[in-house]
Design a protein around this motif. Sequence first.
Motif, PDB file in Angstrom:
ATOM      1  N   HIS A 288       0.850  -1.194   0.000  1.00  0.00           N
ATOM      2  CA  HIS A 288       0.000   0.000   0.000  1.00  0.00           C
ATOM      3  C   HIS A 288       0.882   1.241   0.000  1.00  0.00           C
ATOM      4  O   HIS A 288       1.665   1.442   0.930  1.00  0.00           O
ATOM      5  CB  HIS A 288      -0.910  -0.011   1.231  1.00  0.00           C
ATOM      6  N   ASN A 349      -7.250  -3.614  -1.510  1.00  0.00           N
ATOM      7  CA  ASN A 349      -6.387  -3.567  -0.334  1.00  0.00           C
ATOM      8  C   ASN A 349      -6.859  -2.477   0.628  1.00  0.00           C
ATOM      9  O   ASN A 349      -6.990  -2.698   1.835  1.00  0.00           O
ATOM     10  CB  ASN A 349      -4.941  -3.319  -0.765  1.00  0.00           C
ATOM     11  N   PRO A 359      -3.102  -5.130   5.903  1.00  0.00           N
ATOM     12  CA  PRO A 359      -2.666  -4.757   4.559  1.00  0.00           C
ATOM     13  C   PRO A 359      -2.180  -5.996   3.803  1.00  0.00           C
ATOM     14  O   PRO A 359      -1.633  -6.928   4.394  1.00  0.00           O
ATOM     15  CB  PRO A 359      -1.507  -3.784   4.826  1.00  0.00           C
ATOM     16  N   ASP A 360      -2.380  -5.983   2.507  1.00  0.00           N
ATOM     17  CA  ASP A 360      -1.956  -7.070   1.620  1.00  0.00           C
ATOM     18  C   ASP A 360      -2.684  -8.382   1.883  1.00  0.00           C
ATOM     19  O   ASP A 360      -2.173  -9.460   1.555  1.00  0.00           O
ATOM     20  CB  ASP A 360      -0.441  -7.299   1.703  1.00  0.00           C
TER      21      ASP A 360
END
Length: 433
Positions: A288, A349, A359-360
Motif C-alpha cells: 500500500h 487492499n 494490509p496485503d
Amino acid sequence: MTSAAPHLSILDKPFVLDLFAGPGGLDVAGHALDIPSLGIEWDKSACLTRYEAGLETLHADVSAVRRDAFESLPPEINVLAGGPPCQTYSVAGKGAGRKALAEVKRYIERLMAGDSDEEIDKDLKNLSDPRTALVLEPLRYAIRATRSPNRDYRPYDIIVLEQVREVEELWKHYAKVLEETGLPDGTKYKVIVDVLDTETYGVPQTRSRAVLIARREGLGEPSLPAPTHRAYEAKEWNRRRDLALAQVHQSTLDEETAPEPEARQERGDDLQPWTSMGEVLVTPVGTHPGRDTPFLVRSNYGSSSDPGRRGVRSDQQPAFTVTGKISRFVVFQHLDESIVYEGARFSMNEAGMLQTFPPDYPWSGTAQAQQVGNAVPPLFGAHLLSAALGLPTLAPEALRKPWQPATEEQRAKLRSHGCGAADDCTARCPRPE
C-alpha cells in the motif's frame, strides 16, 4: 454490561467453528488472538481468498454440513460463531426476512421443542426467500452438537453471533429460549444481546451490528466488549465542522484554524477518538503506497432511507458502512481550497483495511468488493471473541502489519481438505446455482 477483560480464557483450548465464514474476518480475528478456527463457506471466490490467506476452510453449504457431514467436524470445537447472510433482513434488501420475523420465531420455538429436522425443512420451503431460514442455522448446529456421538453429545460452550441490526429481535428470541427453555437435551445458556457500533471498537467505519454472546451455564455471565473508542455522531461532526469553517474564515482576524480531529471529538472521557479513514490509509505499509490527504468520499448508496441521497465524508471521518459497493465510492482529492479532482477509487487492499483486514490480505477470485463488504471486520470480531472468552482486548495495531499469504504447499493442503482436490473444486463442493 461490558467486559472487564481478565487475562485467562474461560476455556482451556478454544476452537472456533465459523459458519458463513466469508473471506475470513472472524478467522483473522482468531489468528490475532491465537485461537484456531475452521470456517464453512459456500462461495467459491471467498474460499479462494481463504486458501490464499492460509485459513482452514470447508467449501460447503452450511446446511448440508449439518445434515450430512456433521460427524466429520473436529470434536474439539467448543465455540460456535457466525454471521448468517443478511440480505433478506437488511434495509438495503427487499425485506423478506423482516416481514417473516414472527414466523422465524415460531421455527426457533419448534427447534427448541425438539421437532425433527425433516419436518422443519419441509415447512421452511414455504418461506418466500430461502435465505431467511439461514438465520436458524446457528441454533440448529447448537442442537446438533448435543446429538453427536463424535462429540460425546457435548454442547458448545460459547456462541457468538452477529448480523445487521434488524436481526436484534431474533437474537433476543434466541436469548429467551436459550436461557428459559434450553436446548432439547436440557442445556441452558446465559446470554446477552445488543446492537454495537463498530467505530466504538476502533474500526474506521460506521457499521451497526446486532450481536449475541452466550455462555453455557456454569461458565459465568457473558458480557459485551467494552468500547475503546468514541462514537461517531454526524450531527456533532457537522456542527463542529461548520464552526471550524467559520473560524478559518475569520483567521485573518484572530488566526484561528480548524481544530484537530482529537479536539473535535473531545468528550472528557478516557475513550480514544474514533479512527478516521485518513489515519488508516495515509501511511505506506506493505504494497500500500499510502493515500494522500485530504480527500472526500462520496458513497454509492443512499442514506436516511433515501436511495438517491449520496453522503459525503472527509478523510478525517470514519468511512460509511463498507458494502459490496465499496469499489464504486468516488474519492475526491484536494489540489487546494478551491480545486478538487476525482482521484483513484479505493483499491481492494484499501477497502479491506477500512474493514481492519491487514494490509496485503490476499483477496482472490471474483466479486472481491462483495467479499470485503460481507465480511466481519476482524478488529470487531476480535473484540467479540475476547469478550466471549474473557481475553484481553486486542490492540488495533495487531492487524496493521502486512498479512503473510500461504505458501503453494499450504494452499494445496488447505484446498485438498476444503474442496477435495489440491487445485480444483470437486463434486462435493456447492454448485454455483
